[in-house]
Design a protein around this motif. Structure first.
Motif, PDB file in Angstrom:
ATOM      1  N   UNK A 148      47.930  -0.926  25.954  1.00 17.34           N
ATOM      2  CA  UNK A 148      47.968  -0.975  24.641  1.00 17.34           C
ATOM      3  C   UNK A 148      47.323  -0.206  24.592  1.00 17.34           C
ATOM      4  N   UNK A 149      47.444   1.021  24.312  1.00 18.41           N
ATOM      5  CA  UNK A 149      47.265   2.361  23.452  1.00 18.41           C
ATOM      6  C   UNK A 149      48.479   3.307  22.654  1.00 18.41           C
ATOM      7  N   UNK A 150      49.004   2.502  22.215  1.00 21.22           N
ATOM      8  CA  UNK A 150      50.175   3.403  21.283  1.00 21.22           C
ATOM      9  C   UNK A 150      50.066   4.248  19.876  1.00 21.22           C
ATOM     10  N   UNK A 151      50.767   4.386  19.302  1.00 19.60           N
ATOM     11  CA  UNK A 151      50.912   4.401  18.022  1.00 19.60           C
ATOM     12  C   UNK A 151      50.939   5.791  18.022  1.00 19.60           C
ATOM     13  N   UNK A 152      50.305   6.444  16.720  1.00 18.81           N
ATOM     14  CA  UNK A 152      50.803   8.148  16.189  1.00 18.81           C
ATOM     15  C   UNK A 152      48.925   8.444  16.324  1.00 18.81           C
ATOM     16  N   UNK A 153      48.565   8.350  17.294  1.00 24.50           N
ATOM     17  CA  UNK A 153      46.880   8.409  17.733  1.00 24.50           C
ATOM     18  C   UNK A 153      46.454   9.447  18.728  1.00 24.50           C
ATOM     19  N   UNK A 154      45.542  10.555  18.546  1.00 26.13           N
ATOM     20  CA  UNK A 154      44.726  10.874  19.534  1.00 26.13           C
ATOM     21  C   UNK A 154      44.812  10.210  20.677  1.00 26.13           C
ATOM     22  N   UNK A 155      43.792   9.053  20.827  1.00 21.60           N
ATOM     23  CA  UNK A 155      43.872   8.251  21.879  1.00 21.60           C
ATOM     24  C   UNK A 155      45.496   7.589  22.629  1.00 21.60           C
ATOM     25  N   UNK A 156      46.395   8.148  22.005  1.00 22.98           N
ATOM     26  CA  UNK A 156      47.512   7.092  22.803  1.00 22.98           C
ATOM     27  C   UNK A 156      47.276   7.377  24.216  1.00 22.98           C
ATOM     28  N   UNK A 157      47.729   6.976  24.726  1.00 25.94           N
ATOM     29  CA  UNK A 157      48.208   6.357  26.023  1.00 25.94           C
ATOM     30  C   UNK A 157      49.885   6.584  26.711  1.00 25.94           C
ATOM     31  N   UNK A 158      50.510   5.565  25.422  1.00 29.55           N
ATOM     32  CA  UNK A 158      51.578   5.073  25.734  1.00 29.55           C
ATOM     33  C   UNK A 158      52.271   5.417  24.345  1.00 29.55           C
ATOM     34  N   UNK A 159      54.126   5.578  24.695  1.00 27.37           N
ATOM     35  CA  UNK A 159      55.044   5.361  23.827  1.00 27.37           C
ATOM     36  C   UNK A 159      55.158   3.688  22.907  1.00 27.37           C
ATOM     37  N   UNK A 160      55.246   3.606  23.762  1.00 30.24           N
ATOM     38  CA  UNK A 160      55.857   1.974  23.504  1.00 30.24           C
ATOM     39  C   UNK A 160      55.018   0.925  23.976  1.00 30.24           C
ATOM     40  N   UNK A 161      55.516  -0.142  23.263  1.00 32.98           N
ATOM     41  CA  UNK A 161      54.656  -1.710  22.971  1.00 32.98           C
ATOM     42  C   UNK A 161      53.922  -2.189  24.169  1.00 32.98           C
ATOM     43  N   UNK A 162      54.177  -2.796  24.599  1.00 27.08           N
ATOM     44  CA  UNK A 162      53.618  -3.861  26.114  1.00 27.08           C
ATOM     45  C   UNK A 162      55.075  -4.669  25.833  1.00 27.08           C
ATOM     46  N   UNK A 163      55.629  -5.861  24.731  1.00 29.43           N
ATOM     47  CA  UNK A 163      56.941  -6.266  25.027  1.00 29.43           C
ATOM     48  C   UNK A 163      58.462  -5.172  25.326  1.00 29.43           C
ATOM     49  N   UNK A 164      57.808  -3.625  25.385  1.00 31.29           N
ATOM     50  CA  UNK A 164      58.940  -3.351  25.963  1.00 31.29           C
ATOM     51  C   UNK A 164      58.617  -2.535  27.396  1.00 31.29           C
ATOM     52  N   UNK A 165      57.608  -1.992  27.733  1.00 32.96           N
ATOM     53  CA  UNK A 165      56.919  -1.978  28.935  1.00 32.96           C
ATOM     54  C   UNK A 165      57.309  -3.233  30.203  1.00 32.96           C
ATOM     55  N   UNK A 166      57.293  -4.189  29.560  1.00 32.71           N
ATOM     56  CA  UNK A 166      57.413  -5.197  30.226  1.00 32.71           C
ATOM     57  C   UNK A 166      59.398  -5.722  30.320  1.00 32.71           C
TER      58      UNK A 166
END
Length: 411
Positions: free
Chosen positions: A73-91
């Motif tokens: 879930x940790x996406x977005x322009x954030x220092x704590x983000x672990x992913x680029x893509x949102x969950x729907x795109x991940x799936x």
């Protein structure tokens, strides 16, 4: 979110034309990867494909590897983000296991490590129920399980139910796919509070309910059997659960173990499970980097480091380490899954010829925060809150690290 890793016996780590590639056991015995790719050996006559491959239909759930996203879930322009893509795109792109951290958004505490045995949730205050436009949801009192990374002040993606509804849509539209959801219960929600979002999202009917634990000799069904019974969701939680009341809400340590989730960039990966062996292994394959702001230092996810380690050989090397100890890597867990070769690596671990298994359930609903600097305010996930503080995020993280000692956003 935590991760776990298990691999196969050393005899499957073969040399030769496919030197360095990982070779897990196949149903009915081992199969050479080169001949399998050339001849189609092991392919079922049936056109049915399970998680994108016909070869996987006859394999037990615990003998299959899955692309897994750390802090999905940790996406977005954030220092704590672990992913680029949102969950729907991940799936849609092929991710089949999600790691989700749930917090009480009113809490000022944060998680440094995975939760221990569940005790009662303290200091619960009344809050409004889920704020959704879906009539199927039930208004509930009590804390709303919310997706946050370490602390909600830093990264808050809104109620978990919103993301679980995407999982429901994906399972509805893709009847031959099996998905796993890990819940890191950071705020020690009760079983009822953890189960409620799954109920509200309409996922319970899909959830697989084992009739025993690993210690009790439980044998997982094949993917084909799970699909035929339409029990295509596995839910594993980090706190002890009441399986009498919620037989599908499983305590992860009864079924799974993990490798280290605290590896710094430049350090080697190992395959030393951090608790007693189970039938499922989460092979954590992500790193953190140290960042310093003034006198403050903290660890954080790093896209550049993921580009370096998310390569086929790195995955296979760690998988073979696990294989030497008799472990199979079920959940190949990564940051920034779209950087590198994790899909190819998982196909190799599963001993199938990689093919494009993407779906178009949601369309392109996700922005790439590392390659697209556009404003994310138009995101389809408008209910989620990602605190875009720019450089001051580092200060927030650093201040939090003073309170915690050392804060690692890779958890």
């Amino acid at each position: 979110m935590f991760c776990v890793g298990m691999l196969l016996p050393a005899q499957y780590a073969v040399a030769g034309p496919a030197a360095g590639l990982f070779h897990p056991p196949m149903p009915g015995g081992s199969v050479d990867a080169a001949s399998s790719n050339a001849d189609g050996l092991g392919r079922r006559a049936s056109a049915m494909k399970c998680n994108g491959y016909s070869e996987l239909c006859d394999r037990k759930y615990d003998k299959v590897a899955y692309v897994t996203t750390h802090n999905s879930f940790a996406t977005g322009d954030n220092i704590a983000a672990n992913q680029n893509k949102e969950i729907p795109q991940q799936l849609d792109d092929g991710v089949r296991a999600l790691m989700l951290d749930i917090h009480d958004p009113s809490s000022t505490s944060f998680s440094r490590k995975r939760s221990g045995p569940q005790d009662g949730h303290e200091d619960i205050v009344d809050k409004p129920g889920y704020n959704n436009d879906t009539s199927a949801l039930v208004k509930r009192d009590g804390p709303v399980p919310t997706l946050c990374h370490s602390v909600c002040l830093l990264l808050n993606k809104g109620p978990i139910v919103d993301q679980l509804k995407h999982v429901k849509t994906f399972l509805d539209e893709n009847p031959y796919e099996v998905v796993t959801v890990f819940i890191e219960n950071a705020s020690k929600f009760t079983d009822e509070e953890m189960a409620a979002p799954f109920q509200d999202a309409g996922l319970v009917d899909y959830a697989h309910a084992p009739n025993a634990t690993y210690d009790e000799g439980y044998q997982w069904p094949t993917l084909g059997e799970m699909i035929s019974k339409n029990k295509r969701l596995v839910v594993l939680a980090s706190t002890v659960t009441d399986t009498e009341t919620y037989p599908w809400l499983l305590y992860d340590r009864n079924y799974a173990v993990q490798t280290s989730y605290s590896v710094k960039a430049g350090q080697p990966f190992d395959c030393n499970p951090i608790s007693k062996v189970r039938s499922l292994l989460i092979m954590n394959h992500f790193v953190s980097v140290e960042e310093t702001t003034g006198l403050l230092s903290f660890d954080k996810p790093d896209y550049g480091s993921s580009l370096k380690i998310n390569n086929l050989q790195s995955f296979i090397d760690q998988a073979n380490l696990c294989g030497k100890d008799g472990h199979f890597p079920n959940y190949v867990t990564v940051d920034f899954f779209d950087a590198g070769d994790v899909l190819l690596a998982v196909a190799n671990i599963n001993k199938v010829t990689f093919t494009n298994t993407t779906t178009n359930t949601f369309g392109n609903v996700s922005s790439d925060s590392k390659s697209d600097s556009s404003d994310n305010s138009s995101s389809t996930h408008s209910a989620a809150v990602s605190i875009n503080l720019g450089s001051s995020q580092a200060l927030v993280a650093g201040l939090l690290s003073i309170v915690a000692g050392t804060l690692v956003f890779g958890f």
